[in-house]
Design an enzyme around this catalytic site. Structure first.
Site, PDB file in Angstrom:
ATOM      1  N   ASN A  12      34.828 -16.948  -9.220  1.00  0.00           N
ATOM      2  CA  ASN A  12      33.687 -17.481  -8.477  1.00  0.00           C
ATOM      3  C   ASN A  12      32.576 -17.835  -9.454  1.00  0.00           C
ATOM      4  O   ASN A  12      31.918 -16.961 -10.013  1.00  0.00           O
ATOM      5  CB  ASN A  12      33.189 -16.440  -7.464  1.00  0.00           C
ATOM      6  CG  ASN A  12      31.954 -16.915  -6.713  1.00  0.00           C
ATOM      7  OD1 ASN A  12      31.668 -18.113  -6.656  1.00  0.00           O
ATOM      8  ND2 ASN A  12      31.221 -15.981  -6.128  1.00  0.00           N
ATOM      9  N   TRP A  13      32.369 -19.135  -9.665  1.00  0.00           N
ATOM     10  CA  TRP A  13      31.389 -19.589 -10.653  1.00  0.00           C
ATOM     11  C   TRP A  13      29.948 -19.453 -10.169  1.00  0.00           C
ATOM     12  O   TRP A  13      29.023 -19.574 -10.962  1.00  0.00           O
ATOM     13  CB  TRP A  13      31.646 -21.058 -11.005  1.00  0.00           C
ATOM     14  CG  TRP A  13      32.958 -21.313 -11.667  1.00  0.00           C
ATOM     15  CD1 TRP A  13      33.915 -20.397 -12.008  1.00  0.00           C
ATOM     16  CD2 TRP A  13      33.467 -22.587 -12.071  1.00  0.00           C
ATOM     17  NE1 TRP A  13      34.982 -21.014 -12.603  1.00  0.00           N
ATOM     18  CE2 TRP A  13      34.737 -22.378 -12.654  1.00  0.00           C
ATOM     19  CE3 TRP A  13      32.979 -23.892 -12.002  1.00  0.00           C
ATOM     20  CZ2 TRP A  13      35.515 -23.414 -13.161  1.00  0.00           C
ATOM     21  CZ3 TRP A  13      33.753 -24.927 -12.497  1.00  0.00           C
ATOM     22  CH2 TRP A  13      35.006 -24.689 -13.080  1.00  0.00           C
ATOM     23  N   LYS A  14      29.765 -19.267  -8.878  1.00  0.00           N
ATOM     24  CA  LYS A  14      28.427 -19.198  -8.290  1.00  0.00           C
ATOM     25  C   LYS A  14      27.646 -20.476  -8.645  1.00  0.00           C
ATOM     26  O   LYS A  14      28.236 -21.547  -8.710  1.00  0.00           O
ATOM     27  CB  LYS A  14      27.720 -17.915  -8.717  1.00  0.00           C
ATOM     28  CG  LYS A  14      28.556 -16.669  -8.378  1.00  0.00           C
ATOM     29  CD  LYS A  14      27.844 -15.379  -8.595  1.00  0.00           C
ATOM     30  CE  LYS A  14      28.749 -14.213  -8.220  1.00  0.00           C
ATOM     31  NZ  LYS A  14      28.049 -12.918  -8.343  1.00  0.00           N
ATOM     32  N   HIS A 104      30.428 -13.921   1.398  1.00  0.00           N
ATOM     33  CA  HIS A 104      30.136 -13.314   0.101  1.00  0.00           C
ATOM     34  C   HIS A 104      28.850 -12.497   0.199  1.00  0.00           C
ATOM     35  O   HIS A 104      27.933 -12.837   0.952  1.00  0.00           O
ATOM     36  CB  HIS A 104      29.993 -14.413  -0.958  1.00  0.00           C
ATOM     37  CG  HIS A 104      29.903 -13.889  -2.351  1.00  0.00           C
ATOM     38  ND1 HIS A 104      28.724 -13.412  -2.880  1.00  0.00           N
ATOM     39  CD2 HIS A 104      30.847 -13.748  -3.329  1.00  0.00           C
ATOM     40  CE1 HIS A 104      28.936 -13.003  -4.129  1.00  0.00           C
ATOM     41  NE2 HIS A 104      30.218 -13.206  -4.419  1.00  0.00           N
ATOM     42  N   GLU A 106      26.299 -12.261  -1.518  1.00  0.00           N
ATOM     43  CA  GLU A 106      25.059 -13.000  -1.745  1.00  0.00           C
ATOM     44  C   GLU A 106      24.691 -13.857  -0.545  1.00  0.00           C
ATOM     45  O   GLU A 106      23.506 -14.090  -0.281  1.00  0.00           O
ATOM     46  CB  GLU A 106      25.204 -13.847  -3.009  1.00  0.00           C
ATOM     47  CG  GLU A 106      25.246 -12.993  -4.269  1.00  0.00           C
ATOM     48  CD  GLU A 106      25.865 -13.681  -5.466  1.00  0.00           C
ATOM     49  OE1 GLU A 106      26.004 -13.016  -6.499  1.00  0.00           O
ATOM     50  OE2 GLU A 106      26.211 -14.883  -5.362  1.00  0.00           O
ATOM     51  N   GLU A 175      34.092  -6.263  -1.951  1.00  0.00           N
ATOM     52  CA  GLU A 175      32.984  -6.288  -2.908  1.00  0.00           C
ATOM     53  C   GLU A 175      32.103  -5.057  -2.715  1.00  0.00           C
ATOM     54  O   GLU A 175      31.317  -5.001  -1.769  1.00  0.00           O
ATOM     55  CB  GLU A 175      32.086  -7.499  -2.655  1.00  0.00           C
ATOM     56  CG  GLU A 175      32.658  -8.857  -2.892  1.00  0.00           C
ATOM     57  CD  GLU A 175      31.576  -9.899  -2.662  1.00  0.00           C
ATOM     58  OE1 GLU A 175      31.094 -10.455  -3.656  1.00  0.00           O
ATOM     59  OE2 GLU A 175      31.181 -10.114  -1.502  1.00  0.00           O
ATOM     60  N   GLY A 181      25.979  -5.432 -10.839  1.00  0.00           N
ATOM     61  CA  GLY A 181      24.660  -5.602 -11.442  1.00  0.00           C
ATOM     62  C   GLY A 181      23.721  -4.428 -11.263  1.00  0.00           C
ATOM     63  O   GLY A 181      22.508  -4.579 -11.413  1.00  0.00           O
ATOM     64  N   SER A 221      32.598  -6.353 -10.478  1.00  0.00           N
ATOM     65  CA  SER A 221      32.434  -6.428 -11.932  1.00  0.00           C
ATOM     66  C   SER A 221      33.760  -6.245 -12.669  1.00  0.00           C
ATOM     67  O   SER A 221      33.907  -5.390 -13.546  1.00  0.00           O
ATOM     68  CB  SER A 221      31.415  -5.381 -12.411  1.00  0.00           C
ATOM     69  OG  SER A 221      30.146  -5.630 -11.845  1.00  0.00           O
ATOM     70  N   GLY A 242      33.375 -12.577 -10.997  1.00  0.00           N
ATOM     71  CA  GLY A 242      32.108 -13.287 -11.085  1.00  0.00           C
ATOM     72  C   GLY A 242      31.797 -13.731 -12.495  1.00  0.00           C
ATOM     73  O   GLY A 242      32.343 -14.703 -13.007  1.00  0.00           O
ATOM     74  N   GLY A 243      30.925 -12.995 -13.178  1.00  0.00           N
ATOM     75  CA  GLY A 243      30.457 -13.393 -14.501  1.00  0.00           C
ATOM     76  C   GLY A 243      31.557 -13.626 -15.513  1.00  0.00           C
ATOM     77  O   GLY A 243      31.485 -14.565 -16.312  1.00  0.00           O
TER      78      GLY A 243
END
Length: 263
Positions: A12-14, A104, A106, A175, A181, A221, A242-243
Site C-alpha cells: 500500500n503506497w498510500k 483502511h 486511515e 491492522e 507508528g 509494520s 505500508g512503508g
C-alpha cells in the site's frame, strides 16, 4: 479441512509516488523479482498506488505482461454522480484493477468511515468485479480496554460482511492500529491470536469451506526482519505492507520470505 491459500504480499503506497515514479518502481520491482526467480504461483504480489498512478501501472503491466496485480486504495459506495473527488468501482475496474482496499485504518480514523460505510463499499467493490481487501483492527485504547483484543476486528468484520453474496470472494487484512507508528511492536503470536479469531468469525459468517479459503493478511509494520515469523502462523496468509513497500529491496525481500527459511 486442508485448504491451500496462496499468500498475498500487498504494498500500500498510500499518498506517495507520482505516475512517473510509479512506472520506474514497478519496472524495478518486476526485474528484481525476475532476477530472484520469484514464483508468482507460490506468492502473489500486488501494489496499491494512488489513483493518479493506476493508468500508468496498468499500461506497464499489460504491455510487459507482468504478473503483478494492482488495486485501488479506496472506492466510493456510489457508482456515479455528484460526489466530487470520489472514485467509483467502475473506474477501478475499467483500469484493470483486481483489488481495492476497504476500511483502511486511515480511512476510518481520518475520514470517519464507519462500519456501515465499509459494508456499502464492500458491496460496491463486488458489484464491479473487484476483490475487496477489508481492513479491520483495534486502536491502542481499544486494545487496552479489553481482555479479548479481537473483539473490535471481529465486530468490524461482521458488520462489513452483512448480506455478503454466497459466491463472493474477499480478503481480510488485520491492522493493529496500536502497532503502526507508535513504537509498540506486535509479536507474531499476538497477530495470530487476532487472525485466528477472525478465521473463527468467518466460519460463523460465511461457513467452514469459504472461511478456510479466505486469505487473512497481517498489516502491522511488516518488515524483512519480522515477515518470516509472521508467515509461520497458521492463520496469516500474507501481509499488507505500508512503508516498506516503498523500498524495492525491503518489499522484494518480504515477497521472497520463503527463501529466508529455505522453503
Amino acid at each position: 479441512m486442508v485448504t491451500t491459500r496462496t499468500p498475498l504480499m500487498a504494498g500500500n503506497w498510500k499518498m506517495n509516488m507520482t505516475h512517473l515514479q510509479a512506472i520506474a518502481f514497478v519496472q524495478k520491482l518486476a526485474w528484481t523479482l525476475k532476477d530472484a526467480d520469484h514464483d508468482y504461483d507460490q506468492v502473489e504480489v500486488a501494489v496499491f498506488p494512488p489513483f493518479t498512478d493506476l493508468r500508468s501501472v496498468q499500461t506497464l503491466v499489460e504491455s510487459d505482461k507482468l504478473q503483478l496485480a494492482y488495486g485501488g486504495q479506496d472506492l466510493s459506495k456510489h457508482d456515479s454522480g455528484a460526489y466530487t473527488g470520489d472514485i467509483s468501482g467502475e473506474f477501478l475496474a475499467a483500469l484493470g484493477a483486481k483489488y481495492v482496499l476497504v476500511g483502511h485504518s486511515e480511512r476510518r480514523t481520518i475520514h470517519g468511515e464507519d462500519d456501515d460505510e465499509c459494508r456499502a463499499k464492500v458491496q460496491a467493490a463486488l458489484k464491479h468485479g473487484l476483490l475487496p481487501v477489508l481492513c479491520v483492527g483495534e486502536t491502542l485504547e481499544q486494545r487496552e480496554a479489553t481482555d479479548t483484543p479481537w473483539d473490535v476486528a471481529t465486530t468490524q468484520l461482521a458488520a462489513a460482511l452483512t448480506d455478503l453474496p454466497e459466491s463472493a470472494e474477499i480478503v481480510v487484512a488485520y491492522e493493529p492500529v496500536w502497532a503502526i507508528g507508535t513504537g509498540k511492536v506486535a509479536t507474531a503470536e499476538q497477530a495470530q491470536e487476532v487472525c485466528g479469531a477472525i478465521r473463527g468469525a468467518l466460519r460463523e459468517l460465511i461457513g467452514e469451506e469459504r472461511a478456510a479459503a479466505t486469505r487473512i493478511l497481517y498489516g502491522g509494520s511488516v518488515k524483512p526482519d519480522n515477515v518470516v515469523s509472521i508467515m509461520r502462523e497458521p492463520d496469516i496468509d500474507g501481509a499488507l505492507v505500508g512503508g516498506a513497500s516503498l523500498k524495492i529491496d525491503d518489499f522484494s525481500s518480504i515477497v521472497r520470505y520463503r527463501s529466508h527459511v529455505g522453503a
